[in-house]
Design an enzyme around this catalytic site. Structure first.
Site, PDB file in Angstrom:
ATOM      1  N   ASN A 202      -4.152   1.874   1.664  1.00 41.97           N
ATOM      2  CA  ASN A 202      -3.131   1.098   2.377  1.00 41.97           C
ATOM      3  C   ASN A 202      -2.775   1.819   3.676  1.00 41.97           C
ATOM      4  O   ASN A 202      -3.335   2.869   3.979  1.00 41.97           O
ATOM      5  CB  ASN A 202      -1.901   0.864   1.489  1.00 41.97           C
ATOM      6  N   ASP A 272      -1.075   0.067  -7.033  1.00 45.70           N
ATOM      7  CA  ASP A 272      -0.720  -0.357  -8.386  1.00 45.70           C
ATOM      8  C   ASP A 272      -1.962  -0.496  -9.269  1.00 45.70           C
ATOM      9  O   ASP A 272      -1.878  -0.361 -10.482  1.00 45.70           O
ATOM     10  CB  ASP A 272       0.034  -1.689  -8.328  1.00 45.70           C
ATOM     11  N   LYS A 282     -23.604   4.615  -3.486  1.00 45.11           N
ATOM     12  CA  LYS A 282     -23.123   3.512  -2.646  1.00 45.11           C
ATOM     13  C   LYS A 282     -23.639   2.189  -3.214  1.00 45.11           C
ATOM     14  O   LYS A 282     -24.846   2.022  -3.368  1.00 45.11           O
ATOM     15  CB  LYS A 282     -23.644   3.717  -1.217  1.00 45.11           C
ATOM     16  N   PHE A 318      11.542   4.348  -3.459  1.00 47.41           N
ATOM     17  CA  PHE A 318      11.501   3.446  -2.315  1.00 47.41           C
ATOM     18  C   PHE A 318      11.112   2.071  -2.835  1.00 47.41           C
ATOM     19  O   PHE A 318      10.503   1.948  -3.903  1.00 47.41           O
ATOM     20  CB  PHE A 318      10.446   3.918  -1.303  1.00 47.41           C
ATOM     21  N   LYS A 332      14.291  -2.769  -9.425  1.00 47.36           N
ATOM     22  CA  LYS A 332      13.520  -1.519  -9.575  1.00 47.36           C
ATOM     23  C   LYS A 332      14.453  -0.346  -9.894  1.00 47.36           C
ATOM     24  O   LYS A 332      14.134   0.524 -10.699  1.00 47.36           O
ATOM     25  CB  LYS A 332      12.735  -1.206  -8.292  1.00 47.36           C
ATOM     26  N   LYS A 336      13.657   1.381 -13.487  1.00 50.88           N
ATOM     27  CA  LYS A 336      12.992   2.690 -13.446  1.00 50.88           C
ATOM     28  C   LYS A 336      13.975   3.857 -13.591  1.00 50.88           C
ATOM     29  O   LYS A 336      13.625   5.008 -13.361  1.00 50.88           O
ATOM     30  CB  LYS A 336      12.177   2.820 -12.157  1.00 50.88           C
TER      31      LYS A 336
END
Ligand code: PMT
Length: 390
Positions: A202, A272, A282, A318, A332, A336
Site C-alpha cells: 500500500n 488485512d 516468478k 489508527f 474499532k 479492539k
C-alpha cells in the site's frame, strides 16, 4: 525549537554547516549569526544555503535592531565555535559587533557554547575565569575536546564534534516527561509476497509512524519502532528500529515487545489479507485471460495487543476511513480494547498516505474528541503524544 547558531572566527567554523544540518534534521529551525572573522573560514553563501535564512553578521546592515528581532525569534542560542575572544567579551559585557550584541540581548534564554582554541589559550587563567563566569550565569559548555589542533599541537581545545553539540541541544530542549518509559510504534506498509518478485502493498510512506517515534524520544521515552518497508531513516539514540516486511513479521515483533512497554501506537497500514501461497519463483503467464489469487486473513496486531493489554498500559490505534468515519473508528476503539483511536479520513485533502501533513481526530475511550487542523506530521505526532500521555 528556533535556534540561532552563532559562529566565531576559528578553524572549526568550517563544521558549522554540518551542525546546521544536524539541528535541522532534529526538527529545529536554524538561523545563523557570524562574526566578521568567522566569515574568513566559512562563507555567507554556505550558511545561508544550509539554514535557508539570511545570515546576520553586520550590526548596521539591515536595521539597527536586528539583534533584538533575532533575540525575539530565537528560543536558544548556540555558539560554535566559541573563541576565547567571544567568551571574554560576554564575560566582560562587551557588545561591539553583531554576535556579541545578540549574546548580551539574549539573556533569560538558554545559551550553549562549544569553545575551540589553542590548548595554551584554553588553559590560560583569564579564559578559565571567563568560562567559570559564563557557567555561573547558566551558559552551558560543550567541550572542548582533547586532540590534534589546527596549530599542529595536541591538547585540550578542539571543538566538540557537531553530533555532540547537537546531542547537547537535544538534551537541553527535550522535556524528559516520558523518561523511564518504553513505547512501541508501528509504521509504514506491509508487503505480502505473491512470488519472488511481486507483492501486495500500500501507499504508506512511514512518515506518520517515524514522526511519532521521534516525538516520543524527544520526550525522553525509549522507543521500539517496528517498521514495514520504507526508505526513511531515524537517527536517535533512544529509538530502536526493527525492520520487517510482512504483517506476520510485524505481528511477531510487536507482540514480543509490547509486554515490556508502557504503551503502543499502531500507525502502520497493515495488509488485512495475504496470498494463501507464495511462489518461490516468478509466476509466468499461464495462457488464460485472468488469474485467481486466493487470499487468507492476516493476524490483527492491534486486536491482539488489545487482548494482551495489562493495567497501566496505553493502547492507541489508527483508523483510516473513507465513509462513516467516526462510527467506524468508535467501533474499532471498543472492539479492539483501545484507549484512543486516531481517525484519518481519506476525504481530508493533504491528509493520509505519503504526504508530509495530516489532519486527525483523536477519540478517547472516555468520550474525548480532539480534532487537529491540517498540520505537519511532526506537529500531529506531538498532539497525539500529548493527548495519550497526559
Ligand atoms: O505512512 P504515511 O504515508 O505517513 O501515512 C500514514 C497513515 C495514513 C498510514 C496513518 O496515518 C494511518 O492512518 N494508519 C492506519 C492505516 C490503517 O491500516 O488503518 P486501518 O483502519 O486499516 O487499521 C486500523 C488499525 O489496526 C491501525 O492501527 C492498524 O495499524 C491496525 N491493524 C490493521 C490490520 C492488521 N492486520 N493489524 C493491525 O494492527
Amino acid at each position: 525549537m528556533r535556534i540561532v547558531l552563532g559562529i566565531t572566527g576559528g578553524i572549526a567554523a568550517y563544521k558549522a554547516p554540518e551542525l546546521v544540518r544536524l539541528l535541522k534534521k532534529a526538527g529545529h529551525e536554524v538561523r545563523c549569526a557570524a562574526t566578521e572573522h568567522a566569515l574568513e573560514f566559512v562563507t555567507r553563501v554556505t550558511l545561508e544555503t544550509v539554514s535557508g535564512a539570511p545570515l546576520y553578521s553586520d550590526l548596521f546592515a539591515s536595521g539597527r535592531t536586528e539583534h533584538i528581532s533575532l533575540k525575539d525569534w530565537g528560543e536558544m542560542l548556540v555558539v560554535a565555535p566559541a573563541t576565547a575572544n567571544i567568551i571574554g567579551k560576554v564575560a566582560g559585557g562587551i557588545a561591539d559587533d553583531a554576535l556579541s550584541t545578540l549574546l548580551l540581548a539574549f539573556s533569560g534564554k538558554p545559551v550553549i557554547m562549544a569553545p575551540a582554541m589553542n590548548c595554551e589559550m584554553w588553559a590560560h587563567p583569564a579564559v578559565q575565569r571567563n568560562v567559570a563566569t559564563l557557567k555561573s550565569w547558566g551558559i552551558r559548555m560543550v567541550g572542548p575536546e582533547e586532540g590534534e589542533l589546527a596549530c599542529g599541537v595536541s591538547g585540550v581545545g578542539r571543538m566538540a564534534e557537531p553530533e555532540a553539540i547537537a546531542a547537547a541541544v537535544c538534551t537541553a530542549t527535550c522535556s524528559r516527561r516520558l523518561q523511564g518509559q518504553r513505547w512501541l510504534v508501528t509504521a509504514g506498509p506491509t508487503y505480502e509476497r505473491i512470488d519472488s518478485v511481486r507483492f501486495i502493498g500500500n501507499y504508506s510512506s512511514g512518515k506518520m509512524g517515524f514522526a511519532l517515534a521521534e516525538a516520543l524520544a524527544k520526550e525522553g521515552a525509549e522507543v521500539e519502532l517496528v517498521s514495514g518497508p520504507t526508505a526513511l531513516k531515524i537517527d536517535h539514540p533512544q529509538v530502536k528500529v526493527t525492520r520487517v516486511e510482512s504483517a506476520r513479521e510485524m505481528y511477531a515483533a510487536a507482540t514480543e515487545v509490547f509486554p515490556r512497554c508502557n504503551g503502543a501506537i499502531l500507525s502502520a497500514a497493515v495488509a488485512d489479507y495475504r496470498p494463501a501461497e507464495c511462489a518461490d519463483h516468478k509466476l509466468k503467464k499461464n495462457g488464460s485471460e485472468g488469474m485467481h489469487l486466493e487470499l487468507v486473513q492476516n493476524p490483527d496486531i492491534l486486536a491482539t495487543l488489545g487482548s494482551m493489554k495489562q493495567e497501566g498500559q496505553t493502547l492507541v490505534g489508527f483508523a483510516l476511513e473513507t465513509d462513516n468515519e467516526e462510527a467506524n473508528a468508535q467501533r474499532k476503539l471498543e472492539k479492539k480494547n483501545l484507549d484512543y483511536i486516531v481517525l484519518n479520513s481519506l476525504r481530508d485533502k493533504g491528509a493520509g498516505f505519503g504526504v508530509d501533513t495530516n489532519k486527525v481526530t483523536i477519540i478517547g475511550r472516555d468520550g474525548s474528541h480532539n480534532e487537529s487542523p491540517l498540520m505537519s506530521k511532526q506537529e500531529v505526532a506531538g498532539l497525539i503524544i500529548n493527548t495519550v500521555t497526559s
